[in-house]
Scaffold this motif. Structure first.
Motif, short mmCIF file in Angstrom:
data_model
loop_
_atom_site.label_atom_id
_atom_site.label_comp_id
_atom_site.label_asym_id
_atom_site.label_seq_id
_atom_site.Cartn_x
_atom_site.Cartn_y
_atom_site.Cartn_z
N GLY A 81 11.41 0.04 1.01
CA GLY A 81 10.57 -1.15 0.87
C GLY A 81 9.11 -0.88 1.22
N TYR A 82 8.89 -0.24 2.36
CA TYR A 82 7.50 0.06 2.75
C TYR A 82 6.88 1.02 1.74
CZ TYR A 82 9.89 -1.10 7.10
OH TYR A 82 10.69 -1.68 8.04
N GLY A 85 5.73 -0.78 -1.38
CA GLY A 85 4.47 -1.52 -1.22
C GLY A 85 3.28 -0.59 -1.16
N ALA A 86 3.42 0.51 -0.43
CA ALA A 86 2.30 1.44 -0.30
C ALA A 86 1.98 2.08 -1.65
CB ALA A 86 2.63 2.51 0.73
N ALA A 89 0.16 -0.21 -3.84
CA ALA A 89 -1.22 -0.39 -3.40
C ALA A 89 -2.08 0.82 -3.78
CB ALA A 89 -1.26 -0.61 -1.89
N ARG B 282 8.85 -5.96 3.56
CA ARG B 282 8.59 -4.54 3.74
C ARG B 282 7.51 -4.06 2.80
NH1 ARG B 282 15.03 -3.64 3.87
NH2 ARG B 282 15.28 -3.80 6.13
N ALA B 283 7.55 -4.51 1.57
CA ALA B 283 6.53 -4.07 0.61
C ALA B 283 5.16 -4.55 1.07
CB ALA B 283 6.85 -4.60 -0.78
N ILE B 285 4.22 -5.03 4.10
CA ILE B 285 3.85 -4.17 5.22
C ILE B 285 3.34 -2.83 4.69
CG2 ILE B 285 4.79 -2.83 7.17
CD1 ILE B 285 6.53 -5.30 7.82
N GLY B 286 4.04 -2.30 3.68
CA GLY B 286 3.61 -1.03 3.08
C GLY B 286 2.21 -1.13 2.49
N ALA B 287 1.94 -2.24 1.79
CA ALA B 287 0.62 -2.41 1.20
C ALA B 287 -0.44 -2.56 2.29
CB ALA B 287 0.61 -3.62 0.28
N ILE B 289 -0.31 -1.23 5.29
CA ILE B 289 -0.52 0.12 5.83
C ILE B 289 -1.55 0.85 4.98
CG2 ILE B 289 0.61 2.38 6.08
CD1 ILE B 289 1.44 0.49 8.19
N ALA B 290 -1.49 0.58 3.69
CA ALA B 290 -2.43 1.22 2.77
C ALA B 290 -3.82 0.58 2.85
CB ALA B 290 -1.89 1.15 1.35
N VAL B 292 -4.58 -2.76 2.32
CA VAL B 292 -4.78 -3.96 1.49
C VAL B 292 -4.48 -5.20 2.31
CG1 VAL B 292 -3.95 -5.14 -0.59
CG2 VAL B 292 -4.12 -2.65 -0.54
N GLU B 309 11.50 -7.68 10.40
CA GLU B 309 10.26 -7.05 9.95
C GLU B 309 9.04 -7.68 10.64
OE1 GLU B 309 10.33 -4.37 8.08
OE2 GLU B 309 12.49 -4.49 7.73
N LEU B 312 8.61 -5.74 13.62
CA LEU B 312 8.05 -4.43 13.25
C LEU B 312 6.54 -4.53 13.03
CD1 LEU B 312 8.67 -1.44 12.36
CD2 LEU B 312 8.29 -2.34 10.08
N THR B 318 0.55 -3.97 12.42
CA THR B 318 0.23 -4.08 11.00
C THR B 318 -0.21 -5.50 10.68
OG1 THR B 318 1.94 -2.45 10.53
CG2 THR B 318 1.16 -3.75 8.68
#
Ligand SMILES: Cc1ncc(C[n+]2csc(CCOP(=O)(O)OP(=O)(O)O)c2C)c(N)n1
Ligand code: SF4
Lengths: 289, 627
Positions: A81-82, A85-86, A89, B282-283, B285-287, B289-290, B292, B309, B312, B318
């Motif tokens: 999932g993470y 998203g990364a 992005a 989660r997605a 959070i991932g974005a 981290i990047a 955004v 999450e 987290l 985050t």
């Protein structure tokens, strides 16, 4: 992404956090994965800052801490999932999820299936030891590989085959490797990183402490490199390879299935103030007038 | 004659009768004529087809304080045959449910294509009744059934003596349908004329000059926008720099996902419909981290699933905005009914303790303006920020001057992001110890600022540790951000009136407007109160609140939940006693509920009034809802 250079080799060799003590049991298969990862990353020529390593929760998930590169470690079952998203992005980021079989196929199964379907250009290296390592040896969904089960009970259902599952769910790169052969692993990983879709590598990585059946010796005996001439773009051939295990008891190592992939390019999402300034609200306003 | 002041309610069968088509058209026409429009209780059901649906619309000369009470001036019943839910009550569902709330001298207009309804009782109360065979005219004469609602619209325009020459209506139709051809516009204009003719016939047949209500255009200097709370949040998010949003469809958050799906790409952003609640979180959070600005939106059940999450995001520092459009819980609760039941979850949910900020919107304006704050605070404090709203707001619509939006469009400031040029050598540590608790944040792709981030306890480098002193230090660093927030960004509650020696009405969320309305009503009766209204709820700004609370004679917290969740927070944080007026039957707070509840508290010293049961003049639901 450029080709391997002494400079990238130096960057990857340099451990970002040399103080970190490796916490795996001596002889753990994950050492092989770590070594192969470094080789593969150097081979594809990316620098550590261009990479995001997403770890799962488990012994396997620690891998990201033992080498350079951005690292994120979230919840049990969460890595894909993470990573998704990364990747959405920053489309040109090299995103690698490093997770266990429990992490991926038990608690993270929902992510696994759907990421296969979405097919983002990122890699999952599933460090498959057939047990839960970190929680000390319980069954995982891959427990029982190669074992003759007299009868399946509710407590011990048959093992999940991640390769079959990934192909079925729509992954466009499905490979298997054995961490006892890091040279071969590195070759497979490098191909996975270069694949323009979702690459799933089912890496057999023995747990020396808790899995007394699927040992290194067992894997050596029960696996073989996929013969030259296998057409990975042929789904039926891929399936035949996997069926072969049921007949002859030999796990195929190498790229089992690979479909051509044409992804629409996306721009990196805006981050900086200057990219976000001067937004014109008019297109939204006009809807409400 | 009542001019520019009425409440109109359109009801019908969900999906089939297109109830909101009528209110959407009317709302836009009235707004374009400079009138104020408020539609705050959209009644719909969680089934798709066949349930009763209603949509009240308040129209007035000046911005209304609230939707007032359950009282209606004009009732429009769009059903034209038996309610598919009920074989016993043909064509009467809307009339049965809402006719009782029609004011004396009010108006009923209903589709009598199938049969004429017995309305003697209503007529005896002075209500003017207009049977209109809209569906029959549409089918038989215009040969196009979808025009039946345009016929009703035309009838209403005539009743209200508004836009009789169809200047506004014609322009609306052209804007909407001209791309499909002039014929579509023309047949709709013709349909409107049929509606008008039918009304005129009834008027003259009864010898009525008018129905007693009229709307007159008020020239307005600037354009207005008519939008829902969710649309305001979504638009605010884009303008606040959000470029990644993910959600899993859930009522009433879905319309945020839908709006952003259409508009986000234009601004370079992406929207993900996650495969489930956790993937969405989660997605995002991932974005984040990047680097955004990212957000997720959901409602109670979905937020529950995201809580792992949430912890987290707090532990990994985050930034993330979590929009919780509250609906009635627990469990699946009542998906299409409103409640303010998630405050405790937003404040306390999760294992362990994390820094988090909880903001709450009370009006459509605040849905917009708090979006800017939410993204800014998430960025600055690198923690999850809840933006709460509730179904009354998410689906409620109101017109606001366009200048409100441009004036409140705040510049985007990215806080604490490390640029490549800021980093030298290998010295970068993601969780560097700082006095404020906020560490410089690098985003993926920054050479020399490679990060290691883990939700497992870590030291300032991001690597895992259980060393007691390191754990203590990193925990304190994380939580210290909340002290910094209280010093630098916490806002006191809004105060309406003087708190000196009077009862303090305290509220949060969509009850703001009815609270103001109730305050005015009580004042007219000689009961002076002061309204203390919260938007910044957590961390609770004790230092800003306590001095205020001390001035009042007693604290009466008004909330749409069973326990009084804000009241509990106030008691716990300020060590003061609170009384409570609570409502949780799924309907919004009406002015009468609040005024009645407060009167009861003041008269009897009652500690808890549960409105809908005890309040003397509260609007009590007597017709059970089928949904
Ligand atoms: C929500 C949640 N449930 C359970 C756990 C406990 N847990 C930690 S690791 C793990 C399984 C590890 O097995 P696997 O993913 O196969 O990785 P391995 O350690 O074998 O490499 C479990 C169940 C957890 N951390 N979070
Ligand atoms: S428990 Fe097993 S998987 Fe974990 S480190 Fe030890 S050998 Fe490796």
């Amino acid at each position: 992404m450029s080709a391997a250079s002494p400079e990238t080799a130096r960057l990857w060799e340099k451990n970002a956090f040399p103080r970190h003590r490796i916490q795996w049991c001596p002889g753990c298969g994950d050492f092989g994965v770590l070594a192969a990862l470094k080789t593969a990353l150097v081979r594809i020529g990316v620098s550590p800052h261009e990479v995001l390593l997403v770890g799962g929760i488990g012994c396997s998930g620690q891998t990201r801490n033992y080498l350079n590169g951005n690292g994120f470690h979230g919840t049990h079952g969460g890595p894909l999932g993470y990573a998704l998203g990364a990747k959405m992005a920053v489309p040109d980021l090299t995103v690698i999820a490093l997770a266990g079989d429990g992490d991926t196929l038990a608690i993270g199964m929902e992510s696994f299936i759907h990421v296969c379907r979405r097919d983002p250009a990122m890699t999952l290296i599933m460090m498959n030891n057939g047990v839960y390592g970190l929680t000390r040896g319980q069954d995982s969904p891959t427990t029982g590989l190669g074992q003759i089960m007299e009868e399946h009970t509710e407590e011990h259902p048959p093992f999940v085959d991640p390769a079959r599952l990934a192909i079925t769910a729509g992954a466009t790169f499905v490979a298997q490797s054995f961490s006892g052969d890091p040279k071969h692993c590195a070759e497979i990983y490098a191909q996975a990183f270069r694949h323009p879709g979702f690459a799933m590598v089912n890496d057999f990585s023995p747990c020396v402490t808790y899995n007394k059946f699927n040992t290194s010796g067992w894997y050596r005996e029960h696996s073989e490199h996929i013969p030259d001439g296998h057409d990975a773009s042929d789904k039926a051939a891929a399936w035949a390879l996997l069926d072969d295990f049921d007949r002859r008891g030999k796990l195929p190592l190498g790229v089992i299935y690979r479909a051509p992939r044409h992804k629409k390019a996306h721009a990196r999402l805006p981050v900086w103030e200057e990219e976000l300034a001067g937004i014109d609200p008019e297109p939204m306003f006009s809807v409400f007038r | 004659m009542v001019v520019n002041n009425l409440k109109l309610l359109v009801g019908g069968v969900q999906l089939r009768d297109a109830v909101t088509t009528v209110t959407d058209i009317l709302g836009k026409l009235f707004m374009r004529a400079g009138l104020h429009v408020l539609a705050m209780e959209r009644g719909y059901a969680s089934t798709i087809y066949g349930a009763h649906q209603f949509d009240p619309l308040v129209v007035s000369a000046s911005a209304p304080l609230s939707y007032g009470d359950d009282r209606t001036d004009i009732l429009v019943a769009l059903e034209h045959d038996a309610n598919p839910d009920s074989s016993i009550q043909p064509n009467r569902d809307t009339i049965l449910r809402h006719g009782k709330n029609l004011k004396e001298g009010g108006v009923l207009i209903y589709d009598n294509s199938a049969e004429t309804v017995e309305t003697g009782e209503l007529q005896a109360r002075g209500i003017k009744v207009f049977p209109l065979p809209a569906r029959r005219i549409a089918q038989r004469e215009l040969k196009l059934e979808v025009t039946k609602n345009t016929i009703v619209t035309g009838a209403l325009l005539r009743l209200l003596e508004f836009d009789m020459d169809y200047v506004l209506f014609g322009a609306y139709l052209e804007g909407r349908f001209l791309s499909k051809g002039r014929g579509v516009v023309d047949i709709n204009l013709e349909a409107a004329r049929r509606g008008r003719a039918a009304v005129e016939e009834i008027l003259s047949g009864n010898g009525w000059e008018s129905v007693g209500y009229r709307l007159e255009p008020q020239p307005s200097a600037e354009p207005n926008l008519l939008l829902t709370g969710n649309e305001a949040v979504a638009m605010g998010s884009i303008l606040a720099g959000c470029r990644f949003y993910s959600g899993y469809p859930i009522t009433p958050a879905t319309s945020i996902l839908e709006f952003l799906d259409v508009h986000m790409p234009r601004y370079g952003g992406r929207v993900l419909q996650g495969q489930n609640e956790r993937e969405s979180m989660r997605a995002a959070i991932g974005a984040s981290i990047a680097g955004v600005r990212s957000a997720v939106g959901s409602s109670g059940p979905g937020i529950s699933l995201k809580i792992e999450e949430l912890g987290l995001a707090g532990a990994t520092e985050t930034p993330l905005v979590i929009i919780d459009t509250q609906r009635a819980g627990p469990a699946t609760g009542m998906p299409t009914k409103s409640e303010q039941g998630d405050l405790a979850m937003a404040i306390y949910a999760g294992h362990g303790e994390i820094p988090r900020i909880v903001l709450s919107a009370g009006t459509i304006e605040e849905c917009y303006s708090l979006a800017f704050e939410a993204f800014d605070l998430a960025d600055k404090y690198q923690c999850p920020v809840f933006l709460l709203s509730d179904l009354t707001l998410t689906d409620g619509r109101q017109n606001l001057p366009q200048s409100f939006f441009t004036e409140n469009q705040k510049p985007i400031v990215r806080h604490g992001l490390v640029r490549a040029s800021d980093v030298r050598g290998d010295g970068y540590h993601r969780f560097e110890m700082t006095e404020s608790g906020i560490s410089p944040r690098s985003i993926v792709g920054t050479p020399d600022a490679i990060f290691k981030v883990s939700g497992t306890e870590h030291d300032e480098t991001g690597l895992i540790t259980t060393d007691p002193s390191k754990r203590k230090a990193i925990f304190e660093k994380r939580m210290r951000k909340m002290q910094t927030y209280l010093k630098e960004d916490a806002k006191p509650p809004q105060v309406f009136g003087s708190p000196d020696g009077v009862p303090l009405l305290i509220g949060w969320g969509s009850t703001k407007m009815p609270l103001l309305d109730a305050q005015a009503r009580l004042r007219a009766e000689g009961i002076d109160t002061c309204l203390i209204y919260f938007t910044h709820i957590w961390p609770f700004p004790v230092h800003l609140v306590q001095p205020l609370l001390r001035q009042g004679s007693m604290l009466i917290v008004v909330e749409q939940n069973y326990a009084g969740q804000l009241a509990d927070v106030i008691q716990q944080e300020c060590l003061v006693e609170t009384r409570r007026v609570l409502k949780y039957n799924g309907r919004p707070f009406y002015t009468a509920d609040i005024a009645g509840g407060v009167r009861q508290v003041l008269a009897g010293g009652t500690r808890v009034v549960r409105v809908g049961e005890e309040a003397p003049d509260a609007a009590i639901e007597t017709v059970p809802e089928g949904d």
